[in-house]
Scaffold this active site. Structure first.
Site, mmCIF file in Angstrom:
data_model
loop_
_atom_site.group_PDB
_atom_site.id
_atom_site.type_symbol
_atom_site.label_atom_id
_atom_site.label_comp_id
_atom_site.label_asym_id
_atom_site.label_seq_id
_atom_site.Cartn_x
_atom_site.Cartn_y
_atom_site.Cartn_z
ATOM 1 N N LYS A 77 0.806 -1.224 0.000
ATOM 2 C CA LYS A 77 0.000 0.000 0.000
ATOM 3 C C LYS A 77 0.847 1.287 0.000
ATOM 4 C CE LYS A 77 -4.402 -1.355 1.979
ATOM 5 N NZ LYS A 77 -5.390 -1.009 3.008
ATOM 6 N N ASP A 113 -10.143 3.883 1.836
ATOM 7 C CA ASP A 113 -10.483 3.320 3.154
ATOM 8 C C ASP A 113 -11.202 4.343 4.045
ATOM 9 O OD1 ASP A 113 -9.566 0.719 2.835
ATOM 10 O OD2 ASP A 113 -7.540 1.184 3.508
HETATM 11 P P1 NAP Z 1 -1.816 -2.343 11.828
HETATM 12 O O1 NAP Z 1 -1.388 -1.285 10.881
HETATM 13 O O2 NAP Z 1 -0.916 -3.471 12.119
HETATM 14 O O3 NAP Z 1 -2.146 -1.604 13.240
HETATM 15 C C1 NAP Z 1 -2.603 -2.338 14.340
HETATM 16 C C2 NAP Z 1 -2.952 -1.399 15.493
HETATM 17 O O4 NAP Z 1 -3.566 -2.164 16.522
HETATM 18 C C3 NAP Z 1 -1.740 -0.721 16.105
HETATM 19 O O5 NAP Z 1 -2.117 0.542 16.538
HETATM 20 C C4 NAP Z 1 -1.407 -1.634 17.286
HETATM 21 O O6 NAP Z 1 -0.824 -0.953 18.368
HETATM 22 C C5 NAP Z 1 -2.777 -2.078 17.723
HETATM 23 N N1 NAP Z 1 -2.754 -3.404 18.345
HETATM 24 C C6 NAP Z 1 -2.438 -4.578 17.745
HETATM 25 N N2 NAP Z 1 -2.572 -5.589 18.625
HETATM 26 C C7 NAP Z 1 -2.943 -5.034 19.807
HETATM 27 C C8 NAP Z 1 -3.231 -5.564 21.095
HETATM 28 N N3 NAP Z 1 -3.138 -6.857 21.354
HETATM 29 N N4 NAP Z 1 -3.602 -4.702 22.077
HETATM 30 C C9 NAP Z 1 -3.688 -3.371 21.820
HETATM 31 N N5 NAP Z 1 -3.430 -2.815 20.627
HETATM 32 C C10 NAP Z 1 -3.070 -3.637 19.623
HETATM 33 O O7 NAP Z 1 -3.192 -2.988 11.395
HETATM 34 P P2 NAP Z 1 -4.380 -2.319 10.533
HETATM 35 O O8 NAP Z 1 -4.131 -2.543 9.096
HETATM 36 O O9 NAP Z 1 -4.600 -0.929 11.026
HETATM 37 O O10 NAP Z 1 -5.608 -3.265 10.944
HETATM 38 C C11 NAP Z 1 -6.225 -3.191 12.226
HETATM 39 C C12 NAP Z 1 -7.524 -4.010 12.196
HETATM 40 O O11 NAP Z 1 -8.431 -3.408 11.275
HETATM 41 C C13 NAP Z 1 -7.336 -5.451 11.700
HETATM 42 O O12 NAP Z 1 -8.206 -6.282 12.425
HETATM 43 C C14 NAP Z 1 -7.739 -5.395 10.241
HETATM 44 O O13 NAP Z 1 -8.248 -6.637 9.777
HETATM 45 C C15 NAP Z 1 -8.855 -4.356 10.299
HETATM 46 N N6 NAP Z 1 -9.053 -3.636 9.027
HETATM 47 C C16 NAP Z 1 -10.307 -3.593 8.534
HETATM 48 C C17 NAP Z 1 -10.571 -2.871 7.387
HETATM 49 C C18 NAP Z 1 -11.973 -2.832 6.848
HETATM 50 O O14 NAP Z 1 -12.190 -2.371 5.728
HETATM 51 N N7 NAP Z 1 -12.940 -3.273 7.621
HETATM 52 C C19 NAP Z 1 -9.537 -2.192 6.721
HETATM 53 C C20 NAP Z 1 -8.249 -2.248 7.261
HETATM 54 C C21 NAP Z 1 -8.013 -2.974 8.427
HETATM 55 P P3 NAP Z 1 0.767 -0.698 18.462
HETATM 56 O O15 NAP Z 1 1.029 0.574 17.714
HETATM 57 O O16 NAP Z 1 1.010 -0.568 19.923
HETATM 58 O O17 NAP Z 1 1.447 -1.892 17.854
#
Ligand code: NAP
Length: 304
Positions: A77, A113
């Site tokens: 991305k 998004d």
């Molecule tokens: P990402 O870039 O890896 O970011 C993950 C975030 O969650 C970070 O801020 C991380 O905190 C936090 N995190 C991860 N595990 C954690 C835990 N156990 N406890 C507390 N905080 C935690 O991931 P992303 O792409 O943003 O995706 C996040 C979620 O959104 C996923 O479930 C993904 O499937 C979903 N998503 C959905 C859509 C949709 O269209 N519905 C689109 C994109 C993503 P740190 O900074 O401390 O590591």
């Protein structure tokens, strides 16, 4: 009886849209977009390509083949931006591209998004409201950047406080001049949550907490949820996370992550075709595709 869509037509002038990423096998975008093309009887197909390496070559190939457009997913991305000719404001703001339009050989990058999130919630539920966002990763960035144009106040709560602070500062400095929105970074803990939610009518989880297989987890203690909150969860497996279930049970409005996924796809469809996306056809194809993957787990619930 429901009219069935016209049969899929493929001929010498069929146009191609696609997804590039790694992995892509789990993606439901092919089902969603092909359903949309079929619903409007467009002579287009959508395929998913796993790109192992050589992203530049892949993009060059797509350009040579004259594809109409493509989606980009993890891990490309950000890196795909180096291979495009121009970036739309949405991609510049968020710093990542998930949709590319091929306009007569010029590849233009967009990010849908954030708009997908706004559409899934309904702009009236964000405008001049307080928003609490959990997370500071890719999904949170898209949500915060787009919402900052509408919300009155945004709280970013993250496990790693420095990431929340960096995002808050970046958004404020990039958009700040033209905005009245207050953006505040906090650590993700019950005390901060209580404080942020006191000033919010919308809560968006953009962390993977509650995602399969750890479905018993919720990022928010049950006692902090309120009936008058709109609660969104970016997670869509399960469709109803523990957070959404607890919110629904106290009468709050809930919106699941599949709605954001469908609407980001709808925005991409609009960019490629210039037409309004057939959201119902896309939603039912997305649900069917998730069931085909052995998902979704949990009940399907969206706001009325
Ligand atoms: P990402 O870039 O890896 O970011 C993950 C975030 O969650 C970070 O801020 C991380 O905190 C936090 N995190 C991860 N595990 C954690 C835990 N156990 N406890 C507390 N905080 C935690 O991931 P992303 O792409 O943003 O995706 C996040 C979620 O959104 C996923 O479930 C993904 O499937 C979903 N998503 C959905 C859509 C949709 O269209 N519905 C689109 C994109 C993503 P740190 O900074 O401390 O590591």
């Amino acid at each position: 009886m429901k009219a069935s869509p016209p049969p899929l037509r493929i001929d010498g002038s069929t146009g191609l849209c696609c997804l590039i990423g790694n992995p892509v096998r789990h993606s439901i975008s092919p089902q969603m977009h092909n359903a949309a093309f079929q619903a409007l009887n467009l002579n287009l197909v959508y395929l998913a390509f796993q790109v192992e390496d050589g992203l530049g070559e892949a993009v060059k190939g797509l350009r040579s083949l004259g594809v109409k457009g493509f989606n980009v997913t993890i891990p490309y991305k950000v890196s795909v931006m180096d291979h495009l000719d121009a970036l739309d404001d949405s991609a510049l703001r968020i710093g990542a591209v998930n949709t590319v339009l091929n306009r007569d050989g010029t590849l233009i990058g967009y990010n849908t998004d954030g708009r997908g999130f706004i559409r899934s919630i309904g702009i009236e539920n964000i405008k001049d409201r307080g928003l609490t966002v959990l997370g500071a990763g890719g999904a949170a960035r898209a949500i915060v950047y787009e919402s900052a144009r509408y919300a009155s106040r945004i709280f970013i709560l993250n496990r790693t406080l420095s990431r929340a602070e960096a995002l808050a500062e970046e958004v404020a400095s990039r958009l700040g001049l033209s905005l009245d929105t207050e953006i505040e970074a906090m650590p993700l803990n019950p005390g901060s949550l209580r404080k942020a939610l006191e000033h919010s009518s919308l809560l968006a989880n953009a962390t993977p907490i509650g995602m399969y297989p750890r479905v018993d987890e919720s990022p928010v203690p049950e006692g902090l949820l309120r009936r008058d909150l709109t609660v969104f969860d970016a997670v869509y497996n399960p469709l109803e996370t523990r957070l959404l279930r607890e919110a629904r049970l106290i009468g709050a409005t809930t919106v699941n992550g599949l709605e954001m996924l469908i609407h980001q796809g709808g925005e991409a469809f609009k960019i490629w075709t210039g037409l309004d996306p057939p959201i119902e056809a896309m939603r039912s194809a997305a649900l069917k595709a998730l069931r085909g993957h052995g998902r979704p787990r949990g009940a399907w619930r969206v706001k009325p």
